[in-house]
Design a protein around this motif. Sequence first.
Motif, short mmCIF file in Angstrom:
data_model
loop_
_atom_site.label_atom_id
_atom_site.label_comp_id
_atom_site.label_asym_id
_atom_site.label_seq_id
_atom_site.Cartn_x
_atom_site.Cartn_y
_atom_site.Cartn_z
N LEU A 9 -6.99 39.11 -7.01
CA LEU A 9 -7.09 39.58 -8.40
C LEU A 9 -5.68 39.75 -8.96
CD1 LEU A 9 -9.85 42.34 -7.98
CD2 LEU A 9 -10.09 39.82 -8.03
N GLY A 10 -5.42 39.14 -10.12
CA GLY A 10 -4.05 39.08 -10.62
C GLY A 10 -3.24 38.06 -9.83
N GLY A 11 -3.94 37.10 -9.25
CA GLY A 11 -3.30 36.08 -8.39
C GLY A 11 -2.43 35.10 -9.15
N THR A 12 -2.35 35.26 -10.46
CA THR A 12 -1.46 34.44 -11.29
C THR A 12 -0.03 34.97 -11.27
OG1 THR A 12 -2.06 35.86 -13.13
CG2 THR A 12 -3.31 33.81 -12.92
N GLY A 33 -7.86 34.99 -9.12
CA GLY A 33 -8.50 35.76 -10.19
C GLY A 33 -7.50 36.11 -11.27
N SER A 34 -8.01 36.20 -12.48
CA SER A 34 -7.16 36.52 -13.63
C SER A 34 -8.04 37.18 -14.69
CB SER A 34 -6.55 35.23 -14.19
OG SER A 34 -5.92 35.47 -15.44
N ARG A 35 -7.38 37.77 -15.70
CA ARG A 35 -8.16 38.25 -16.84
C ARG A 35 -8.66 37.09 -17.67
NH1 ARG A 35 -3.69 41.99 -19.21
NH2 ARG A 35 -2.52 40.27 -18.29
N THR A 36 -7.98 35.95 -17.56
CA THR A 36 -8.43 34.78 -18.33
C THR A 36 -8.57 33.57 -17.40
OG1 THR A 36 -6.18 34.10 -18.86
CG2 THR A 36 -7.28 35.54 -20.45
N ALA A 58 -10.48 28.79 -9.49
CA ALA A 58 -10.02 29.73 -10.51
C ALA A 58 -11.22 30.49 -11.05
CB ALA A 58 -9.35 28.96 -11.65
N MET A 59 -11.06 31.80 -11.19
CA MET A 59 -12.16 32.62 -11.74
C MET A 59 -11.58 33.80 -12.51
SD MET A 59 -14.95 32.97 -8.67
CE MET A 59 -15.41 31.56 -7.66
N GLU A 60 -12.40 34.38 -13.37
CA GLU A 60 -12.02 35.67 -13.93
C GLU A 60 -12.13 36.72 -12.81
OE1 GLU A 60 -14.05 36.57 -17.56
OE2 GLU A 60 -13.35 34.72 -18.52
N VAL A 71 -10.89 40.77 -0.64
CA VAL A 71 -10.34 40.82 -2.00
C VAL A 71 -8.95 41.45 -1.93
CG1 VAL A 71 -10.70 41.65 -4.36
CG2 VAL A 71 -12.67 41.00 -2.94
N VAL A 72 -8.02 40.87 -2.67
CA VAL A 72 -6.64 41.35 -2.66
C VAL A 72 -6.28 41.75 -4.09
CG1 VAL A 72 -4.27 40.79 -2.00
CG2 VAL A 72 -6.19 39.63 -0.87
N LEU A 73 -5.67 42.92 -4.25
CA LEU A 73 -5.29 43.38 -5.59
C LEU A 73 -3.80 43.24 -5.77
CD1 LEU A 73 -6.39 44.77 -8.21
CD2 LEU A 73 -5.39 46.86 -7.26
N THR A 74 -3.39 42.40 -6.72
CA THR A 74 -1.95 42.19 -6.98
C THR A 74 -1.69 42.28 -8.48
OG1 THR A 74 -2.16 39.77 -7.13
CG2 THR A 74 -1.70 40.67 -4.95
#
Length: 220
Positions: A9-12, A33-36, A58-60, A71-74
């Motif tokens: 998540l926030g992998g961008t 994962g991204s917000r968009t 790619a996913m939201e 799941v990884v939070l970055t």
Amino acid sequence: MAQDTIAILGGTGDLGTGLAIRWAKAGHKIIIGSRTLEKAETAVTNLQKTSPDTPAQAMENGDAAAAGDIVVLTVPADHQLSTLDSVRDSLKGKILIDVTVPLVPPKVGTVQLPPEGSAGKRAQDLLGDDVMVVTAFQNIAAHLLQEDVKIECDVLIAGNKKAARDRVMELVEEAGMNGWHAGPIENSAAAEALTSILIQINRKHDISHSGIKVVGQADH
Ligand SMILES: NC(=O)c1ccc[n+]([C@@H]2O[C@H](COP(=O)([O-])OP(=O)(O)OC[C@H]3O[C@@H](n4cnc5c(N)ncnc54)[C@H](OP(=O)(O)O)[C@@H]3O)[C@@H](O)[C@H]2O)c1
């Protein structure tokens, strides 16, 4: 070792990109994962330049959290809890690897941990015991992860369940580093605080990427 689907998540961003590159090379299926969705798609295109054979999607963030085995939070510390809160139902029964360092600008070289004790502890408090929060990588620079270099620094791994820490230890090793059991989630405070000390060392000793290494001798 088990090949998991790892959703970042926030992998961008900087750290997520580095972890994605390293785990993709180790053969894991990666979800960025991204917000968009568009931003996640661009990150996947970039990831496939370094790991063309890696299955990457790619996913939201919400879909990514549901699809990942791990799941990884970055995301930046200020958005840690809001991001976790938005996906919390999808995290039940899973390992959540949280890399958050709660630096408070402008004094990032001063330890200023949150009232809950640490970012890792507040994540575990928010998510409850159904989610195995494990903290790691707080002392590793993102661009070292992104480069094809040997990383000499060790990784402290904190979390309440040993089995979850064991799994994260394998993932740390697959990313090219040594991991060490650092105990329960409360102990994440030490790794998070250490980042400010490493920032001071970098500044005062005019070096880059200072890190820690655990030393000792086997008792057998
Ligand atoms: N950078 C390092 O060297 C380093 C080292 C150790 C630990 N860390 C930790 O790793 C985490 C990420 O750091 P980073 O440098 O990779 O951060 P970053 O590149 O600034 O941001 C990562 C991603 O977070 C998402 N994001 C930004 N604002 C957000 C918001 N308001 N709500 C939800 N998501 C948002 C963005 O993804 P989308 O726009 O695609 O949603 C962005 O690409 C931080 O907690 C940091 O403390 C970083």
